[in-house]
Each structure stands twice: as C-alpha cells, then as structure tokens.
Design a protein around this motif. Structure first.
Motif, PDB file in Angstrom:
ATOM      1  N   ALA A  38      66.255 -28.460 -42.415  1.00  0.00           N
ATOM      2  CA  ALA A  38      65.158 -29.345 -42.651  1.00  0.00           C
ATOM      3  C   ALA A  38      64.257 -29.961 -41.917  1.00  0.00           C
ATOM      4  O   ALA A  38      64.816 -30.201 -40.739  1.00  0.00           O
ATOM      5  N   HIS A  39      63.007 -29.932 -42.233  1.00  0.00           N
ATOM      6  CA  HIS A  39      62.220 -30.535 -41.306  1.00  0.00           C
ATOM      7  C   HIS A  39      61.806 -32.032 -41.615  1.00  0.00           C
ATOM      8  O   HIS A  39      62.116 -32.570 -42.556  1.00  0.00           O
ATOM      9  N   VAL A  40      62.312 -33.023 -40.642  1.00  0.00           N
ATOM     10  CA  VAL A  40      62.452 -34.447 -40.803  1.00  0.00           C
ATOM     11  C   VAL A  40      61.078 -35.222 -40.399  1.00  0.00           C
ATOM     12  O   VAL A  40      60.712 -35.102 -39.229  1.00  0.00           O
ATOM     13  N   LEU A  41      60.665 -36.162 -41.026  1.00  0.00           N
ATOM     14  CA  LEU A  41      59.357 -36.879 -40.960  1.00  0.00           C
ATOM     15  C   LEU A  41      59.945 -38.453 -40.760  1.00  0.00           C
ATOM     16  O   LEU A  41      60.553 -38.826 -42.014  1.00  0.00           O
ATOM     17  N   LEU A  42      59.649 -38.995 -39.931  1.00  0.00           N
ATOM     18  CA  LEU A  42      60.127 -40.392 -40.042  1.00  0.00           C
ATOM     19  C   LEU A  42      58.941 -41.581 -40.139  1.00  0.00           C
ATOM     20  O   LEU A  42      58.090 -41.620 -39.668  1.00  0.00           O
ATOM     21  N   GLU A 120      54.951 -16.341 -46.087  1.00  0.00           N
ATOM     22  CA  GLU A 120      54.651 -16.064 -47.620  1.00  0.00           C
ATOM     23  C   GLU A 120      56.057 -15.874 -48.419  1.00  0.00           C
ATOM     24  O   GLU A 120      57.018 -15.203 -47.890  1.00  0.00           O
ATOM     25  N   GLY A 121      56.153 -16.484 -49.185  1.00  0.00           N
ATOM     26  CA  GLY A 121      57.554 -16.611 -50.145  1.00  0.00           C
ATOM     27  C   GLY A 121      58.472 -17.331 -49.764  1.00  0.00           C
ATOM     28  O   GLY A 121      59.706 -17.219 -50.396  1.00  0.00           O
ATOM     29  N   GLN A 122      58.336 -18.055 -48.881  1.00  0.00           N
ATOM     30  CA  GLN A 122      59.519 -18.999 -48.164  1.00  0.00           C
ATOM     31  C   GLN A 122      59.322 -20.559 -48.346  1.00  0.00           C
ATOM     32  O   GLN A 122      57.921 -21.016 -48.458  1.00  0.00           O
ATOM     33  N   ASP A 123      60.004 -20.857 -49.318  1.00  0.00           N
ATOM     34  CA  ASP A 123      59.847 -22.436 -49.503  1.00  0.00           C
ATOM     35  C   ASP A 123      60.644 -23.274 -48.337  1.00  0.00           C
ATOM     36  O   ASP A 123      61.553 -22.596 -47.601  1.00  0.00           O
ATOM     37  N   MET A 124      60.280 -24.455 -48.197  1.00  0.00           N
ATOM     38  CA  MET A 124      60.789 -25.519 -47.143  1.00  0.00           C
ATOM     39  C   MET A 124      61.252 -26.453 -47.428  1.00  0.00           C
ATOM     40  O   MET A 124      60.979 -27.178 -48.426  1.00  0.00           O
ATOM     41  N   LEU A 125      62.540 -26.910 -46.855  1.00  0.00           N
ATOM     42  CA  LEU A 125      63.006 -28.373 -47.116  1.00  0.00           C
ATOM     43  C   LEU A 125      62.496 -29.351 -46.107  1.00  0.00           C
ATOM     44  O   LEU A 125      62.682 -29.243 -44.989  1.00  0.00           O
ATOM     45  N   ILE A 126      61.991 -30.361 -46.583  1.00  0.00           N
ATOM     46  CA  ILE A 126      61.302 -31.501 -45.883  1.00  0.00           C
ATOM     47  C   ILE A 126      61.858 -32.798 -46.340  1.00  0.00           C
ATOM     48  O   ILE A 126      62.147 -33.129 -47.268  1.00  0.00           O
ATOM     49  N   VAL A 127      62.370 -33.317 -45.302  1.00  0.00           N
ATOM     50  CA  VAL A 127      62.959 -34.853 -45.441  1.00  0.00           C
ATOM     51  C   VAL A 127      61.996 -35.777 -44.944  1.00  0.00           C
ATOM     52  O   VAL A 127      61.607 -35.903 -43.790  1.00  0.00           O
ATOM     53  N   VAL A 128      61.645 -36.902 -45.734  1.00  0.00           N
ATOM     54  CA  VAL A 128      60.940 -37.952 -45.421  1.00  0.00           C
ATOM     55  C   VAL A 128      61.854 -39.187 -45.366  1.00  0.00           C
ATOM     56  O   VAL A 128      62.421 -39.715 -46.263  1.00  0.00           O
TER      57      VAL A 128
END
Length: 238
Positions: A38-42, A120-128
């Motif tokens: 996951a990419h984490v944003l604070l 392209e075609g890749q979904d991404m998991l992002i956590v806020v």
C-alpha cells in the motif's frame, strides 16, 4: 439508485484509516504498507505542509487568529497554538473548518497522482490515515476503517512510547472525539488490543471480504498478499 459521486480514480482502491491517539494506527499502516504494497498518505503531514508560511492554510490561520500564533521566525508556533486550540472546542472546530477542506483537496491530488503513475492495467492500493473521518472522507475512500483499543491500552502505549504521565495521557484522550464519533463514519473496526499477529489476521479477513473490486470492475493486482514467513517488526504503536 443513482451512482454515488466520488473523487476516487478508477484504478485506485482507497482505504481510510483512523483511530484515537495510542490506538495503534502505525501498526496497521505498517502491515498494509509492507505486506500489501500500500501507498500510505498521512493527513496530519499534509495539514502541516498547508500551515507553513506561504500556504493557504497558513494565511487563513493568521487572518483569523492574528500574528500572535507565530514564533519569532514567522512560522506557526505549533506547541503554543496546539495548547490554545485544544483547550477551546469552538476554536478547534474553526481550525478544522479552515484546514480540513484544503487537506482533503490535497489528498485527492496526491491519490490521483499515485493512481496515474500505475502501469497500464494495474490497480493500486492507497491508504489515507486521518485523525477523524467526515463527508469528504467518503468521497475519496472506498472503505473507512477504525482502529480501536481500550483506554487503558492507549494510556500504557503513550506512557511507554512517548514518556507521558498517566494524567497527561488521560487529558489528551479526553480532548479527542468520542469512540461513537469515529464509529459513525466507519465501515469496519480493527480491534488492536492484542498482538501484531491478531491485528494482521483481522486485516487478512477484511481485505479478503472487502475485495469487491473484481465484481465492481476493479482488479487487485496492487494488493499483494501477505509475504509468507515475514518477521514481525510492527510493535511500535501510535
């Protein structure tokens, strides 16, 4: 029923994570980052940037409170300012009304930028991670999770990790929103009173049951499964 209007990019699955101080959000964020990619944003870091000289948040604060909230170098005196607003719920509400919309706007920009960087075609998991959810959280996040822990565990963690006295811990917790306020916006609750492994298993269940993405036209290639045999190093709690 019409489609719910959102600010989410089509190729990003966005999880909102919140919880009171000492509940252990850092443990949850660490697992999501290290084991699910996951990419984490604070949100707190985003807000802090908006409160620097030259930023719109800084301008709004000075316009409302005056230059008395600034230190000698012209920057926001964070310690004195925090002490002032947390003693006055009315003033805290005004600050939140000034800063929160700007913070969510910037978080939306960052989420969009991350999603655009995916192959392209890749979904991404992002956590806020945010101190508290509101209506704008729902627009940006697919699901909202509340990290829960007993008051005693929160106090013990704060005393151990930050060196606070028990009285100071209780004062800080008392100033924060009540558990019911967190629950009002949350889709799921993570009981973080136990071991890191117990927390991890709850995330496995949540991600397993919450991966509605394929049925909604979203893949899960950005949600890496837990790495077999990975050693735990997520004991530090915040």
């Amino acid at each position: 029923m019409g489609r719910l209007e959102t600010d989410r990019p089509g190729n990003a699955w966005v999880i909102g994570v919140t919880g009171g101080v000492g509940a252990g959000k850092s443990r949850v964020l660490g697992i999501l980052k290290e084991e699910y990619g996951a990419h984490v944003l604070l949100a707190d870091e985003v807000a802090a940037e908006l409160e620097k000289p030259g930023q719109e948040g800084f301008r709004r604060l000075v316009e409302h409170f005056g230059e008395g909230i600034l230190s000698a170098d012209g920057k926001l005196d964070r310690a004195a300012f925090a002490d002032r607003i947390f003693k006055d719920p009315g003033e805290l509400a005004k600050v939140n009304a000034m800063i929160h919309p700007l913070a969510w706007q910037e978080l939306k920009r960052q989420v969009t930028a991350l999603a655009s960087s995916a192959e392209e075609g890749q979904d991404m998991l992002i956590v806020v991670e945010a101190a508290l959810f509101d209506g704008q959280s729902r627009r940006l996040c697919d699901t909202l999770w509340y990290v829960d822990a007993s008051e005693e565990n929160r106090i013990l963690r704060l005393m151990e990790n930050r060196g606070y006295t028990r009285e100071k811990c209780r004062d800080i917790i008392r100033r924060q929103p009540a558990r019911e306020e967190f629950l009002a916006f949350s889709d799921a609750v993570i009981d973080n009173n136990g071991t890191p492994e117990e927390t991890r298993q709850q995330l496995v269940r949540l991600l397993g049951s919450s991966r509605r993405c394929p049925a909604e036209g979203r893949g899960t290639s950005g949600c890496r499964q837990r790495k077999a045999g990975k050693q735990d190093n997520s004991d530090e709690i915040s």
